[in-house]
Design a protein around this motif. Structure first.
Motif, short mmCIF file in Angstrom:
data_model
loop_
_atom_site.label_atom_id
_atom_site.label_comp_id
_atom_site.label_asym_id
_atom_site.label_seq_id
_atom_site.Cartn_x
_atom_site.Cartn_y
_atom_site.Cartn_z
N ALA A 14 2.18 -16.75 33.35
CA ALA A 14 3.60 -16.60 33.04
C ALA A 14 4.17 -15.27 33.53
N ASN A 15 3.30 -14.28 33.69
CA ASN A 15 3.75 -12.96 34.10
C ASN A 15 4.52 -13.00 35.43
N SER A 16 4.11 -13.84 36.35
CA SER A 16 4.75 -13.91 37.66
C SER A 16 5.89 -14.92 37.71
N GLU A 17 6.06 -15.69 36.63
CA GLU A 17 7.12 -16.71 36.59
C GLU A 17 8.48 -16.08 36.29
N LYS A 18 9.52 -16.70 36.81
CA LYS A 18 10.89 -16.31 36.50
C LYS A 18 11.42 -17.29 35.46
N PRO A 19 12.33 -16.84 34.58
CA PRO A 19 12.92 -17.79 33.62
C PRO A 19 13.65 -18.91 34.37
N ILE A 20 13.43 -20.15 33.93
CA ILE A 20 14.06 -21.28 34.63
C ILE A 20 15.35 -21.73 33.95
N LEU A 38 11.55 -32.26 30.55
CA LEU A 38 11.28 -32.63 31.94
C LEU A 38 10.61 -31.48 32.70
N ALA A 39 11.07 -30.27 32.46
CA ALA A 39 10.50 -29.10 33.13
C ALA A 39 9.04 -28.90 32.71
N LEU A 40 8.75 -29.09 31.43
CA LEU A 40 7.36 -28.95 30.96
C LEU A 40 6.45 -30.00 31.58
N GLU A 41 6.95 -31.21 31.72
CA GLU A 41 6.14 -32.27 32.33
C GLU A 41 5.84 -31.93 33.79
N ALA A 42 6.81 -31.35 34.48
CA ALA A 42 6.63 -31.02 35.90
C ALA A 42 5.83 -29.74 36.11
N ARG A 43 6.05 -28.71 35.28
CA ARG A 43 5.46 -27.39 35.53
C ARG A 43 4.37 -26.98 34.55
N GLU A 44 4.36 -27.53 33.36
CA GLU A 44 3.43 -27.24 32.28
C GLU A 44 3.70 -25.91 31.56
N ILE A 45 4.09 -24.88 32.29
CA ILE A 45 4.40 -23.60 31.65
C ILE A 45 5.82 -23.19 32.05
N VAL A 46 6.60 -22.79 31.04
CA VAL A 46 8.01 -22.52 31.28
C VAL A 46 8.41 -21.22 30.58
N LYS A 47 9.17 -20.39 31.31
CA LYS A 47 9.71 -19.16 30.73
C LYS A 47 11.22 -19.36 30.55
N ILE A 48 11.71 -18.99 29.37
CA ILE A 48 13.12 -19.18 29.02
C ILE A 48 13.68 -17.84 28.56
N LYS A 80 12.93 -13.00 26.12
CA LYS A 80 12.31 -14.10 26.88
C LYS A 80 11.12 -14.64 26.10
N PHE A 81 10.85 -15.93 26.30
CA PHE A 81 9.65 -16.51 25.71
C PHE A 81 9.06 -17.55 26.64
N VAL A 82 7.78 -17.85 26.40
CA VAL A 82 7.01 -18.77 27.25
C VAL A 82 6.41 -19.85 26.37
N ILE A 83 6.53 -21.11 26.83
CA ILE A 83 5.87 -22.22 26.14
C ILE A 83 5.06 -23.02 27.16
N TYR A 84 4.06 -23.73 26.66
CA TYR A 84 3.14 -24.48 27.51
C TYR A 84 2.92 -25.87 26.89
N ARG A 85 2.84 -26.86 27.75
CA ARG A 85 2.41 -28.19 27.33
C ARG A 85 1.73 -28.85 28.52
N LYS A 86 0.54 -29.37 28.28
CA LYS A 86 -0.21 -30.03 29.35
C LYS A 86 0.54 -31.28 29.80
N SER A 87 0.66 -31.45 31.10
CA SER A 87 1.33 -32.62 31.67
C SER A 87 0.50 -33.87 31.43
N THR A 88 1.17 -34.96 31.07
CA THR A 88 0.45 -36.21 30.83
C THR A 88 0.14 -36.94 32.13
#
Length: 98
Positions: A14-20, A38-48, A80-88
């Motif tokens: 997540a350190n190198s990710e930009k907020p989406i 939708l973003a979590l399904e596509a990317r798995e890790i998201v910064k907001i 900012k915060f980061v969440i993760y969900r494994k893509s199905t």
């Protein structure tokens, strides 16, 4: 539930990710949650990022969003915060074992 080792690994990614996306004055809306799902399904890790005008606490908001989307809270720093969900359908991130 993430272990400390897995959380650390995800923080490194997540350190190198930009907020989406951003949360504004209207707070966490249904359309925001749909977009994030939708973003979590596509990317798995998201910064907001949370706009200062919203007056929301990053950690509280992150936990609320993660709970509603069946995701894992990774970290909150400042507004900012980061969440993760494994893509199905297409898992990309390989978490380390405990």
């Amino acid at each position: 539930m993430l272990t400390g080792k897995q959380r650390s690994y995800l923080k490194g990614i997540a350190n190198s990710e930009k907020p989406i996306t951003q949360i504004g004055k209207s707070g966490v809306t249904d359309s925001f949650l749909e977009q994030l799902d939708l973003a979590l399904e596509a990317r798995e890790i998201v910064k907001i990022s949370i706009l200062e005008s919203s007056l929301l606490d990053a950690k509280d908001t992150a936990n609320e969003v993660a709970e509603q989307l069946d995701a894992e809270f990774v970290q909150a720093i400042g507004n900012k915060f980061v969440i993760y969900r494994k893509s199905t359908k297409n898992p990309k991130i390989q978490l380390p074992k405990s």
